[in-house]
Scaffold this motif. Structure first.
Motif, mmCIF file in Angstrom:
data_model
loop_
_atom_site.group_PDB
_atom_site.id
_atom_site.type_symbol
_atom_site.label_atom_id
_atom_site.label_comp_id
_atom_site.label_asym_id
_atom_site.label_seq_id
_atom_site.Cartn_x
_atom_site.Cartn_y
_atom_site.Cartn_z
ATOM 1 N N ARG A 315 0.837 -1.206 0.000
ATOM 2 C CA ARG A 315 0.000 0.000 0.000
ATOM 3 C C ARG A 315 0.865 1.246 0.000
ATOM 4 O O ARG A 315 0.606 2.204 -0.728
ATOM 5 N N GLU A 319 0.806 4.091 -2.873
ATOM 6 C CA GLU A 319 0.410 5.470 -2.580
ATOM 7 C C GLU A 319 1.539 6.438 -2.926
ATOM 8 O O GLU A 319 1.303 7.520 -3.481
ATOM 9 N N ILE A 322 1.678 6.964 -6.755
ATOM 10 C CA ILE A 322 0.650 7.885 -7.255
ATOM 11 C C ILE A 322 1.039 9.319 -6.918
ATOM 12 O O ILE A 322 1.022 10.211 -7.767
ATOM 13 N N GLN A 323 1.415 9.538 -5.683
ATOM 14 C CA GLN A 323 1.765 10.897 -5.253
ATOM 15 C C GLN A 323 2.918 11.447 -6.108
ATOM 16 O O GLN A 323 2.891 12.600 -6.529
ATOM 17 N N GLY A 326 1.887 12.677 -9.453
ATOM 18 C CA GLY A 326 0.993 13.835 -9.492
ATOM 19 C C GLY A 326 -0.285 13.491 -10.248
ATOM 20 O O GLY A 326 -0.763 12.352 -10.194
ATOM 21 N N GLY A 327 -0.840 14.468 -10.955
ATOM 22 C CA GLY A 327 -2.114 14.280 -11.661
ATOM 23 C C GLY A 327 -2.166 13.029 -12.528
ATOM 24 O O GLY A 327 -3.157 12.298 -12.488
ATOM 25 N N VAL A 328 -1.127 12.742 -13.281
ATOM 26 C CA VAL A 328 -1.193 11.566 -14.174
ATOM 27 C C VAL A 328 -1.325 10.261 -13.392
ATOM 28 O O VAL A 328 -1.885 9.288 -13.898
ATOM 29 N N MET A 330 -3.262 9.752 -11.117
ATOM 30 C CA MET A 330 -4.673 9.599 -10.760
ATOM 31 C C MET A 330 -5.515 9.069 -11.913
ATOM 32 O O MET A 330 -6.724 8.942 -11.775
ATOM 33 N N THR A 331 -4.892 8.800 -13.051
ATOM 34 C CA THR A 331 -5.700 8.453 -14.222
ATOM 35 C C THR A 331 -5.811 6.943 -14.431
ATOM 36 O O THR A 331 -4.960 6.165 -13.993
ATOM 37 N N SER A 337 -1.996 3.485 -11.373
ATOM 38 C CA SER A 337 -3.163 3.300 -10.516
ATOM 39 C C SER A 337 -3.614 1.840 -10.519
ATOM 40 O O SER A 337 -4.158 1.356 -9.528
ATOM 41 N N HIS A 340 -1.510 -0.078 -8.122
ATOM 42 C CA HIS A 340 -1.932 0.197 -6.752
ATOM 43 C C HIS A 340 -3.183 -0.606 -6.405
ATOM 44 O O HIS A 340 -3.304 -1.159 -5.317
ATOM 45 N N LYS A 341 -4.100 -0.702 -7.357
ATOM 46 C CA LYS A 341 -5.332 -1.439 -7.077
ATOM 47 C C LYS A 341 -5.045 -2.937 -6.887
ATOM 48 O O LYS A 341 -5.674 -3.589 -6.059
#
Ligand SMILES: Cc1cc2nc3c(=O)[nH]c(=O)nc-3n(C[C@H](O)[C@H](O)[C@H](O)COP(=O)(O)OP(=O)(O)OC[C@H]3O[C@@H](n4cnc5c(N)ncnc54)[C@H](O)[C@@H]3O)c2cc1C
Lengths: 363, 420
Positions: A315, A319, A322-323, A326-328, A330-331, A337, A340-341
């Motif tokens: 985890r 995390e 992703i951080q 940045g924005g990308v 989150m896509t 992402s 992470h899932k």
């Protein structure tokens, strides 16, 4: 002690790795996840050809007599490529459960699983907190070839698509645990299929007086089977973590803000360092625990330590990845992402890290 | 939850008088009036949207319907000055309103219009701009998108390169914007453009209002997020001609305009702690129905209690911080205040959502995009809590990234701690 992969394991890794590199790139994988197919029949066939489907089974059963470290060797690559095929459920869990049983029907299913002709699902989870087999509440009526199952199982991977389902339930009220075999399409089966956040096909299944064949088992055998599945799943998680560390490092060294690569900011650099530490720690625990399991010395505490660490560290790595993106990050478009899932799913399945740490703490 | 609100917070520390935290009785009547309205005014779809909000941005359609209802009641902009349509409420009344709002699980109003461009225009817009834009912001006819970020300009916003060339009474815009939240729903947009490449990069930026978002040459492409929903967009400009009358402030002075607006964005006109406490309440309620693997219910489990207890204590501290701040306490005049507020708040949202997914367990692993849509006839696989917790967790990964990432905030905060 030698914790490196053997030459044979290395060869298997090379072969599987090359195949996945070529045929299971992220775009192909996403097309598959977004299609109607629950997984790739071609990939499954390839896995059969590599011998992966036969690996954990004994030679008498048409298998290759492989060990847990053989499985770990390629499972890391499954994680690296976010493979969605139901290896864990069909081969490691349902397959091993069937292989343990002396029942003739079970042996037939093992053959079909080994050849890739059939896929089996493993129905274990009942909602919250069934990370330990002793918490399974579902109870079977009757015995032998005329057992009947009533109850609900959740998050059954491949549950809506499998040819057979192996169900863990108690033999009568308060009785010992046993595996039961249910054929797809049996009367009283009601599967609500869905896709998991990490792209796999799963189902919640309601059993209403479903005809089942008792396969028998012992508490220890169940424990061992789940421990081995946890190890293989942990290997997948470690593979996913490794991929995230690599791609996040690469991104941070190319993405520029304020005229410099973001990796030059200490906050980012230290996060990359922490990601690498987490990954290395997780991988060390995976490999060591695998060696313990292989020599028959892994205790429930060792498995709980592995599961807790993989869940927590995975985890954290996801995390951080992703951080850092940045924005990308989150896509849906970027793989970050999705890794992470997968890590979230690995943490949650078979009890999350908080649960396992508490087990460790209980001594 | 917090039922006692400092009635006269401004006193402690600043005047030496004792701080009172009792509630004046007439405020209880106000609370009842607000609660009554929230119990009766929202339609079932608006309530559903509130419960299914898995982001700071509520489902658009129902959110705007609710906006309209609040507008008709005169309650849509409590934080605006009365002359512009605000309520004229006291600090205490505003806090009570926010608390009751969260308790009722209503969809939060979208921040860009009422929270950002509106206050900005009130502060520094021309009379013409105010007359033209404030009514539509208030009544919800208009919805504004925020066009700041670009593919190569995120944290380093001043490096932006989307260009506007003056041409007669117009500007001609070329370039692109990204992460523009809800641009696919918006009809107007405020944006930063580059009008000069001379001098410091901050000095060549201009702040523009676009009175429509469908100018010839504009194209909007939604981006699907990690939770499976399109929330942000890319916006492309090819020789887009817009009137110069949409400029706020002077040409090349957009950076100071944007900095002004940022105060509204990060400072957060609305208190976040009641929402966070509400997340905890929901988690607790779900935990009361969830068996613990160690026997009994999860809500009675000592480890769970310790975890939610620590989280609630942290949220309570945020609440104290917020209350002091809105009372005009000196902490709000600390130059690091907006950054501290943003950092504390964003990290608590993430922690609360992690806790929620822990309570949901395996039921959070199903991808249930259809069931999450307002008005969907697809039954969720588990409870509504389980349906919401994972998307909320996934979406909340963004809270430490947007509005200035937390790394950048910490740099700003650290600067105010230095010895100089
Ligand atoms: C959900 C969401 C909604 C958004 N809504 C809008 C919107 O409506 N309108 C709009 O204009 N924008 C919006 N944004 C964009 C947002 O403001 C940017 O994502 C943010 O500024 C970060 O920029 P970036 O994504 O380019 O990341 P980058 O700036 O590339 O940052 C990547 C990483 O590097 C780190 N980093 C960068 N610089 C430094 C530094 N100096 N020191 C330490 N670390 C550093 C960051 O902290 C981050 O971890 C939104 C973003 C998201 C995710």
């Amino acid at each position: 002690m030698d914790f490196s992969f053997t030459d044979e394991q290395q060869m298997l890794r090379d072969g599987v790795g090359k195949f996945l590199e070529k045929s299971y790139d992220f775009d192909t994988r996403q097309k598959l996840v977004n299609s109607d197919a629950p997984w790739s029949a071609d990939a499954w066939q390839q896995f059969a050809e590599f011998g992966l489907l036969a690996l954990p089974f004994s030679e008498e059963q048409g298998g290759l007599g492989g060990s847990i470290s053989d499985c770990v060797a390629f499972a890391e690559l499954f994680g690296k490529h976010l493979v969605i095929e139901p290896y864990l459920g069909s081969v490691m869990l349902a397959g091993s459960a069937l292989a343990q049983s002396g029942h003739a029907a079970a042996q037939e299913w093992v053959e079909k699983i080994v050849s890739g002709e059939a896929v089996a699902a493993f129905a274990f989870e009942e909602g919250h907190g069934t990370a330990s087999p002793e918490l399974v509440a579902m109870t079977a009526q009757g015995s032998g070839d005329s057992a009947r199952l009533t109850g609900e199982k959740r998050l059954v991977h491949a549950g809506g698509d499998a040819d057979a389902i192996v169900v863990l339930a108690k033999k009568g009220e308060g009785g010992p645990l046993a595996f039961y075999l249910v054929e797809a399409g049996a009367d009283g089966l009601d599967a609500r299929a869905y896709t998991t956040i990490d792209g796999r096909s799963a189902a919640n299944i309601t059993f209403t007086d479903v005809a089942a064949t008792e396969l028998g088992t012992s508490e220890e055998a169940v424990e061992k089977l789940i421990s081995e599945a946890i190890i293989v799943q942990s290997a997948e998680a470690v593979g996913a973590m490794g991929a995230l560390v690599a791609m996040t490092g690469e991104y941070a060294h190319t993405r520029k803000q304020f005229g410099v690569p973001i990796a030059t900011f200490q906050a980012v650099a230290h996060r990359l360092a922490d990601m690498k530490i987490a990954y290395t720690k997780a991988r060390a625990t995976l490999i060591y625990t695998t060696a313990l399991a292989e020599s028959g010395a892994a205790t429930p505490r060792d498995i709980a330590i592995l599961k807790g660490q993989i869940g927590k560290l995975g985890r954290a790595v996801g995390e951080a990845a992703i951080q850092t993106h940045g924005g990308v990050g989150m896509t849906d478009e970027l793989s970050v992402s999705h890794y992470h899932k997968r890590l979230l799913a690995c943490d949650t399945t078979f009890g999350d890290h908080a649960y396992h740490f508490r087990k460790v703490g209980m001594g | 939850m917090m039922d006692i609100v400092p009635a006269r917070f401004a006193m402690a520390g600043t005047t030496g008088r004792e701080m009172k935290i009792e509630f004046a009785p007439e405020l209880e009547a106000f609370r009842a009036e607000v609660a009554e309205f929230f119990a009766t005014a929202p339609t079932p779809a608006i309530r559903e949207a509130g419960r299914k909000t898995t982001s700071v941005f509520a489902p658009f359609k129902e959110c705007m319907e609710w906006h309209r209802i609040l507008y008709d009641k005169g309650w849509v902009a409590p934080h605006w000055p009365e002359e512009y349509g605000g309520t004229g409420w006291s600090v205490e009344q505003r806090f009570i309103f926010a608390e009751e709002y969260r308790k009722a699980d209503l969809p939060p109003l979208l921040p860009q219009s009422l929270g950002m461009v509106g206050p900005l225009l009130i502060d520094i817009g021309t009379q013409e701009q105010k007359d033209r834009y404030l009514p539509g912001i208030l009544n919800g006819d208009d919805f504004w998108a925020q066009g700041y970020s670009e593919p190569n300009s995120g944290s380093d916003l001043a490096s932006l390169s989307c260009r506007a060339e003056p041409d007669g009474d117009d500007y001609i815009i070329n370039g692109s914007k990204i992460w523009t939240t809800y641009a696919h729903h918006a009809n107007r947009m405020f944006m930063l453009v580059r009008t000069s490449t001379e001098g410091k990069k901050q000095q060549g930026i201009t702040f523009l209002l676009l009175d429509r978002i469908d100018y010839p040459g504009m194209e909007i492409r939604p981006i699907v997020g990690l939770d499976g929903f399109p929330e942000q967009c890319e916006v492309f400009f090819e020789d887009v001609r817009v009137p110069q009358s949409g400029r706020v402030g002077e040409e090349n002075d957009g950076w100071s305009v944007a900095k002004h607006l940022l105060k509204h964005e990060r400072g957060g006109g609305n208190a976040a702690s009641p929402t966070l406490m509400r997340y905890c309440e929901r988690a607790r309620a779900a935990a009361e129905k969830t068996p613990s693997p160690f026997g009994g219910m999860l809500a009675d489990d000592a480890v769970f209690q310790r975890e939610i207890g620590e989280l609630e204590a942290d949220i309570a501290s945020l609440g104290h911080f917020e209350k002091l701040a809105i009372s005009g306490h000196e902490i709000a005049r600390d130059p690091a205040f907006p950054s501290m507020n943003k950092t504390i708040n964003s990290e608590l949202v993430q922690r609360a959502s992690v806790l929620m997914t822990q309570v949901s367990g395996v039921d959070g692993l199903a991808r249930q995009l259809e069931a999450l849509r307002v008005g969907s006839n697809v039954e969720p696989l588990g409870s509504e809590f389980d349906l919401v917790s994972m998307p909320l967790y996934l979406n909340s990964r963004a809270t430490t990234i947007y509005a200035g990432s937390n790394e950048v905030q910490r740099d700003l905060i650290a600067r105010t701690v230095s010895g100089s």
